[in-house]
Design a protein around this motif. Structure first.
Motif, PDB file in Angstrom:
ATOM      1  N   LEU A  21       0.867  -1.275  -0.025  1.00 35.72           N
ATOM      2  CA  LEU A  21      -0.131   0.055  -0.024  1.00 35.72           C
ATOM      3  C   LEU A  21       0.864   1.198  -0.014  1.00 35.72           C
ATOM      4  CD1 LEU A  21      -2.828   1.480   0.157  1.00 35.72           C
ATOM      5  CD2 LEU A  21      -2.820   1.145   2.477  1.00 35.72           C
ATOM      6  N   ALA A  22       1.915   1.255   0.805  1.00 31.40           N
ATOM      7  CA  ALA A  22       2.736   2.396   1.041  1.00 31.40           C
ATOM      8  C   ALA A  22       3.398   2.792  -0.746  1.00 31.40           C
ATOM      9  CB  ALA A  22       3.951   2.310   1.972  1.00 31.40           C
ATOM     10  N   GLU A  23       3.645   1.544  -1.131  1.00 29.94           N
ATOM     11  CA  GLU A  23       4.485   2.019  -2.376  1.00 29.94           C
ATOM     12  C   GLU A  23       3.422   2.449  -3.343  1.00 29.94           C
ATOM     13  OE1 GLU A  23       6.422  -1.038  -5.722  1.00 29.94           O
ATOM     14  OE2 GLU A  23       6.946  -1.534  -3.652  1.00 29.94           O
ATOM     15  N   THR A  47      -4.202  11.471  -1.407  1.00 33.43           N
ATOM     16  CA  THR A  47      -3.819  10.112  -0.573  1.00 33.43           C
ATOM     17  C   THR A  47      -4.779   9.424  -0.114  1.00 33.43           C
ATOM     18  OG1 THR A  47      -1.609  11.371   0.391  1.00 33.43           O
ATOM     19  CG2 THR A  47      -2.180   9.460   1.571  1.00 33.43           C
ATOM     20  N   LEU A  48      -5.663   9.869   0.484  1.00 36.83           N
ATOM     21  CA  LEU A  48      -6.767   9.317   0.894  1.00 36.83           C
ATOM     22  C   LEU A  48      -7.519   8.518  -0.287  1.00 36.83           C
ATOM     23  CD1 LEU A  48      -8.873   8.254   3.163  1.00 36.83           C
ATOM     24  CD2 LEU A  48      -9.948  10.542   2.784  1.00 36.83           C
ATOM     25  N   GLU A  49      -7.518   9.203  -1.559  1.00 35.44           N
ATOM     26  CA  GLU A  49      -8.142   8.865  -2.719  1.00 35.44           C
ATOM     27  C   GLU A  49      -7.381   7.405  -3.271  1.00 35.44           C
ATOM     28  OE1 GLU A  49      -8.607  10.066  -7.467  1.00 35.44           O
ATOM     29  OE2 GLU A  49      -8.007  11.478  -5.822  1.00 35.44           O
ATOM     30  N   ARG A  50      -6.186   7.544  -3.106  1.00 36.25           N
ATOM     31  CA  ARG A  50      -5.240   6.249  -3.443  1.00 36.25           C
ATOM     32  C   ARG A  50      -5.382   5.086  -2.759  1.00 36.25           C
ATOM     33  NH1 ARG A  50      -0.695   7.132  -7.017  1.00 36.25           N
ATOM     34  NH2 ARG A  50      -0.683   9.135  -7.884  1.00 36.25           N
ATOM     35  N   ILE A  51      -5.610   5.547  -1.171  1.00 36.84           N
ATOM     36  CA  ILE A  51      -5.634   4.341  -0.331  1.00 36.84           C
ATOM     37  C   ILE A  51      -7.072   3.700  -0.945  1.00 36.84           C
ATOM     38  CG2 ILE A  51      -6.241   3.976   2.036  1.00 36.84           C
ATOM     39  CD1 ILE A  51      -4.532   6.001   2.865  1.00 36.84           C
ATOM     40  N   CYS A  52      -7.991   4.299  -0.905  1.00 38.44           N
ATOM     41  CA  CYS A  52      -9.210   3.925  -1.260  1.00 38.44           C
ATOM     42  C   CYS A  52      -9.393   3.175  -2.713  1.00 38.44           C
ATOM     43  CB  CYS A  52     -10.369   4.852  -1.362  1.00 38.44           C
ATOM     44  SG  CYS A  52     -10.876   5.632   0.303  1.00 38.44           S
TER      45      CYS A  52
END
Length: 73
Positions: A21-23, A47-52
């Motif tokens: 996930l971090a990558e 960042t939240l968008e990419r996590i989701c």
């Protein structure tokens, strides 16, 4: 803090690794760890968008508002 981060729960449910996930979202594992622990002052929307996107979830699946207990005065 009235905002609870449930990122570790979502990672476990999706059987995803923090390292991956971090990558994917472009932050260090150390910063992701701080985010999972709720030790950050804020998170960028991208960042939240990419996590989701990575976890196929909604922001509400990761962030939860828990009001502080009211004094009984």
């Amino acid at each position: 803090m009235p905002i609870v981060i449930k990122l570790d729960v979502m990672l476990a449910e999706r059987k995803a690794r923090s390292k991956d996930l971090a990558e994917y979202i472009g932050i260090t594992e150390a910063n992701l760890s701080l985010l999972k622990q709720g030790k950050v002052k804020g998170v960028r929307f991208d960042t939240l968008e990419r996590i989701c996107a990575y976890l196929d979830c909604q922001p509400g699946d990761i962030l939860r508002f828990v009001p502080a207990a009211q004094d009984a005065d």
